[in-house]
Motif scaffolding. Sequence first.
Motif, mmCIF file in Angstrom:
data_model
loop_
_atom_site.group_PDB
_atom_site.id
_atom_site.type_symbol
_atom_site.label_atom_id
_atom_site.label_comp_id
_atom_site.label_asym_id
_atom_site.label_seq_id
_atom_site.Cartn_x
_atom_site.Cartn_y
_atom_site.Cartn_z
ATOM 1 N N UNK A 1 0.836 -1.203 0.000
ATOM 2 C CA UNK A 1 0.000 0.000 0.000
ATOM 3 C C UNK A 1 0.876 1.261 0.000
ATOM 4 N N UNK A 2 1.938 1.211 0.760
ATOM 5 C CA UNK A 2 2.892 2.334 0.794
ATOM 6 C C UNK A 2 3.628 2.456 -0.537
ATOM 7 N N UNK A 3 4.019 1.336 -1.123
ATOM 8 C CA UNK A 3 4.673 1.376 -2.438
ATOM 9 C C UNK A 3 3.759 2.023 -3.478
ATOM 10 N N UNK A 4 2.473 1.677 -3.432
ATOM 11 C CA UNK A 4 1.508 2.251 -4.374
ATOM 12 C C UNK A 4 1.367 3.753 -4.159
ATOM 13 N N UNK A 5 1.374 4.188 -2.907
ATOM 14 C CA UNK A 5 1.263 5.617 -2.601
ATOM 15 C C UNK A 5 2.471 6.382 -3.134
ATOM 16 N N UNK A 6 3.647 5.793 -3.021
ATOM 17 C CA UNK A 6 4.858 6.434 -3.536
ATOM 18 C C UNK A 6 4.817 6.516 -5.061
ATOM 19 N N UNK A 7 4.395 5.433 -5.700
ATOM 20 C CA UNK A 7 4.288 5.456 -7.165
ATOM 21 C C UNK A 7 3.339 6.562 -7.628
ATOM 22 N N UNK A 8 2.220 6.713 -6.931
ATOM 23 C CA UNK A 8 1.259 7.751 -7.298
ATOM 24 C C UNK A 8 1.868 9.140 -7.119
ATOM 25 N N UNK A 9 2.579 9.336 -6.008
ATOM 26 C CA UNK A 9 3.245 10.631 -5.759
ATOM 27 C C UNK A 9 4.267 10.929 -6.849
ATOM 28 N N UNK A 10 5.057 9.937 -7.219
ATOM 29 C CA UNK A 10 6.078 10.149 -8.262
ATOM 30 C C UNK A 10 5.448 10.542 -9.583
ATOM 31 N N UNK A 11 4.422 9.815 -9.995
ATOM 32 C CA UNK A 11 3.835 10.076 -11.308
ATOM 33 C C UNK A 11 2.992 11.331 -11.360
ATOM 34 N N UNK A 12 2.309 11.637 -10.252
ATOM 35 C CA UNK A 12 1.381 12.759 -10.264
ATOM 36 C C UNK A 12 2.000 14.082 -9.831
ATOM 37 N N UNK A 13 3.085 14.014 -9.064
ATOM 38 C CA UNK A 13 3.641 15.240 -8.480
ATOM 39 C C UNK A 13 5.076 15.500 -8.900
ATOM 40 N N UNK A 14 5.938 14.531 -8.715
ATOM 41 C CA UNK A 14 7.356 14.745 -8.997
ATOM 42 C C UNK A 14 7.623 14.845 -10.496
ATOM 43 N N UNK A 15 7.060 13.938 -11.260
ATOM 44 C CA UNK A 15 7.349 13.883 -12.694
ATOM 45 C C UNK A 15 6.249 14.522 -13.536
ATOM 46 N N UNK A 16 5.247 15.084 -12.901
ATOM 47 C CA UNK A 16 4.118 15.663 -13.638
ATOM 48 C C UNK A 16 4.482 17.023 -14.237
#
Length: 377
Positions: A362-377
């Motif tokens: 669940x934490x891994x999924x949250x990090x993936x979402x943060x990376x794709x939606x915020x860091x690399x967006x």
Amino acid sequence: MRNNVSDLGEVVACCSVCKLISPHQKIERECRTGIPVFLRGEILVMRVSIRAIVVSFILLFAPAVAHADPAPPGGCTAVSFPQPLLGNLAATLCMPTTATNAVIVMMPGSNYNHTYWDFPYAPQTYSFRRAMNDAGYATLVVDRFGTGASSRPLSTLVTATASVVALHNLVGALRQGLAGSQPFGKVITAGHSLSSGIAVNEASAHHDVDGVLLTGFSHSLNLVGVTAVVATYQPAAADPKFAGKGYDPGYLTTRPGTRAFDFHGTGVDPQVIATDEATKDVFALTEYPDGLTSTVPPITNTINVPVMVVNGSQDRLCLNACATTAALQAAEAPFFSAAARLRTFVLPGSGHSVNLAPNTADYQAAVRDWLSSTVLH
């Protein structure tokens, strides 16, 4: 080598730096007096030059990277990253199966080495490194000095500040193409506990990364819980795992059988606890004084890239702020600027080591979402 001496019109050789000169330079040289020797064709001209001495010292103390074959798609390669006075920082660069421009630099916290990020037991569940590679990101998992495959200098030389310098150098090397790999346009640092503090201090001082993932980190320290965990520490030399291996008294580790109490929550797989104990590592007492400065305002407020803070709801080092994601967001928001676009996540039931919780996916999924939606967006 990143230092170029071609502007001298000659090649500098000296006993003190002979091992630092590129192996591609086919040069025969004599080391007799320690005076720099300039080689031009087949003629040896001995002379003392202030300019040559300066270059020699630059070559001697500047960090260099041991080059290896670049990691193939879906593969990994070991990297040795020399640092002045401290020795070699060991790391492993792993690439996803698809092309990427982003790399995550993962450094473990105290009492852990690279296995925290690349757990050997049930890696399909517990290896954060593998999860990020599967999501399409390159990863660089680093052993702190004194741990894993990295050099073990005198413990008093091992500080969080020294690790900040090393991390900064690694970020620069990744942008240039570390160990023969491609240059990366996006570099994200990921820390756990002590190394989260290192990531904070690096990002606030150098402003050279694109995102910062902080796990096992908050501004709400539970002093009672911290004291209880510290009470389980002992000199590494007194531990059966490290006894007789030359650890000086400044290196500490957890006493056998205490890691479930220190770092884990409820419902943890017994084999995870056993593997955690078997792969545990050390830390230097001198890493903490400057490492803890990362929680002193306004250090985190100066970070100007996206930040994600992750904790376990049963982390005994954290006060009530880690009870829920909403509570953590409210508690941490004042310590970060708008530029950080702070995202928080609390993993229910997890202790301090969120990578090893049974619901870590669940934490891994949250990090993936943060990376794709915020860091690399």
